[in-house]
Enzyme design. Structure first.
Site, PDB file in Angstrom:
ATOM      1  N   PRO A  11       0.795  -1.232   0.000  1.00  0.00           N
ATOM      2  CG  PRO A  11      -0.138  -1.137   2.121  1.00  0.00           C
ATOM      3  CD  PRO A  11       0.531  -2.078   1.161  1.00  0.00           C
ATOM      4  CG  ASN A  12      -0.151   4.224   1.447  1.00  0.00           C
ATOM      5  OD1 ASN A  12      -1.164   4.796   1.039  1.00  0.00           O
ATOM      6  ND2 ASN A  12      -0.112   3.578   2.591  1.00  0.00           N
ATOM      7  NE  ARG A  19       4.060   6.405   1.603  1.00  0.00           N
ATOM      8  CZ  ARG A  19       4.375   5.196   1.978  1.00  0.00           C
ATOM      9  NH1 ARG A  19       4.924   4.356   1.126  1.00  0.00           N
ATOM     10  NH2 ARG A  19       4.114   4.794   3.185  1.00  0.00           N
ATOM     11  CE1 TYR A  24       9.073   4.781   2.594  1.00  0.00           C
ATOM     12  CE2 TYR A  24       7.565   6.640   2.811  1.00  0.00           C
ATOM     13  CZ  TYR A  24       8.053   5.434   3.269  1.00  0.00           C
ATOM     14  OH  TYR A  24       7.525   4.863   4.400  1.00  0.00           O
ATOM     15  CG  ASN A  75       8.429  -2.155  -0.023  1.00  0.00           C
ATOM     16  OD1 ASN A  75       7.937  -2.302   1.094  1.00  0.00           O
ATOM     17  ND2 ASN A  75       8.983  -1.013  -0.421  1.00  0.00           N
ATOM     18  CB  ALA A  78       1.684  -0.129   6.201  1.00  0.00           C
ATOM     19  CG  HIS A  81       5.613  -2.646   9.919  1.00  0.00           C
ATOM     20  ND1 HIS A  81       6.928  -3.039   9.911  1.00  0.00           N
ATOM     21  CD2 HIS A  81       5.535  -1.593   9.057  1.00  0.00           C
ATOM     22  CE1 HIS A  81       7.621  -2.238   9.097  1.00  0.00           C
ATOM     23  NE2 HIS A  81       6.792  -1.356   8.565  1.00  0.00           N
ATOM     24  CG  ASP A  88      -0.268 -17.651   7.705  1.00  0.00           C
ATOM     25  OD1 ASP A  88       0.801 -17.841   8.328  1.00  0.00           O
ATOM     26  OD2 ASP A  88      -1.379 -17.582   8.267  1.00  0.00           O
ATOM     27  CD  GLU A  99      11.020  -7.892   5.084  1.00  0.00           C
ATOM     28  OE1 GLU A  99      11.390  -9.016   5.500  1.00  0.00           O
ATOM     29  OE2 GLU A  99      10.583  -7.010   5.821  1.00  0.00           O
ATOM     30  CG  HIS A 101      11.356  -2.576   4.259  1.00  0.00           C
ATOM     31  ND1 HIS A 101       9.987  -2.560   4.140  1.00  0.00           N
ATOM     32  CD2 HIS A 101      11.683  -3.768   4.802  1.00  0.00           C
ATOM     33  CE1 HIS A 101       9.508  -3.687   4.628  1.00  0.00           C
ATOM     34  NE2 HIS A 101      10.509  -4.445   5.025  1.00  0.00           N
ATOM     35  CB  ILE A 102      12.212   2.691  -0.168  1.00  0.00           C
ATOM     36  CG1 ILE A 102      11.578   1.913  -1.329  1.00  0.00           C
ATOM     37  CG2 ILE A 102      12.895   3.961  -0.659  1.00  0.00           C
ATOM     38  CD1 ILE A 102      10.321   2.548  -1.905  1.00  0.00           C
ATOM     39  CB  SER A 103      12.634   4.243   4.654  1.00  0.00           C
ATOM     40  OG  SER A 103      11.714   3.329   5.218  1.00  0.00           O
ATOM     41  NE  ARG A 108      10.308   5.808   8.344  1.00  0.00           N
ATOM     42  CZ  ARG A 108       9.344   5.603   7.436  1.00  0.00           C
ATOM     43  NH1 ARG A 108       9.522   4.681   6.489  1.00  0.00           N
ATOM     44  NH2 ARG A 108       8.237   6.315   7.462  1.00  0.00           N
ATOM     45  NE  ARG A 112       7.351   3.946   9.821  1.00  0.00           N
ATOM     46  CZ  ARG A 112       6.222   4.083   9.101  1.00  0.00           C
ATOM     47  NH1 ARG A 112       5.887   3.152   8.219  1.00  0.00           N
ATOM     48  NH2 ARG A 112       5.457   5.143   9.236  1.00  0.00           N
TER      49      ARG A 112
END
Ligand code: DQA
Length: 149
Positions: A11-12, A19, A24, A75, A78, A81, A88, A99, A101-103, A108, A112
């Site tokens: 999402p997002n 954003r 990001y 990725n 949200a 978390h 599953d 996996e 994550h950009i940040s 943070r 997170r």
């Protein structure tokens, strides 16, 4: 036919570039896709590049990947978390998962710092900006080749 990898975004991430660019960056998800397709191509891999704001859609793509994909870059945004359901689904996938994550999530907020997905991921990349996707594709290509050898 060349093996296919799934690159799944949560999402997002459709708003990447607009954003919170201080977190990001300015690259859009379309820019990331172009880079991933280019790098995957150098390794003889095809890419199915996906984004959804809906958890069920991400789960359905992971199910589809069970039959279609040699590896997954994800990725989960949200959902990283919060989502036991995505963990599953990934647990049913028999090939490597990276996996991304950009940040740097560890720098943070405390919420997170925990990832459900890390329990199944072969590797985790965080804090390298959108370049992390390229590293993930390169690593996946290496793991796929190692599996075939
Ligand atoms: C993110 C980090 C998550 O904590 C956040 O919810 C995101 C993006 C990242 O790429 O840095 O949406 O996964």
């Amino acid at each position: 036919m060349a093996p296919e990898i799934y690159i799944i975004n949560g999402p997002n991430l459709n708003l990447l570039g607009k954003r919170q660019p201080h977190i990001y960056g300015h690259e859009t998800l379309a820019d990331v896709e172009v880079e991933c397709v280019r790098v995957a191509g150098e390794h003889g891999l095809r890419v199915r590049f996906l984004q959804s704001n809906a958890e069920f859609e991400i789960i359905n793509w992971i199910h589809e990947a069970r039959e279609a994909a040699a590896g997954i870059v994800i990725n989960p945004a949200a959902f990283t978390h919060t989502s036991v359901a995505i963990l599953d689904a990934l647990n049913t996938f028999d090939h490597p998962i990276i996996e991304v994550h950009i940040s740097n999530v560890h720098k943070r907020e405390a919420f997170r710092h925990h990832s459900y997905v890390s329990a199944i991921a072969s590797g985790v990349i965080a804090g390298f900006g959108t370049q992390g996707y390229v590293f993930a594709v390169q690593r996946l290509a290496f793991l796929i080749k190692a599996q075939q050898a």
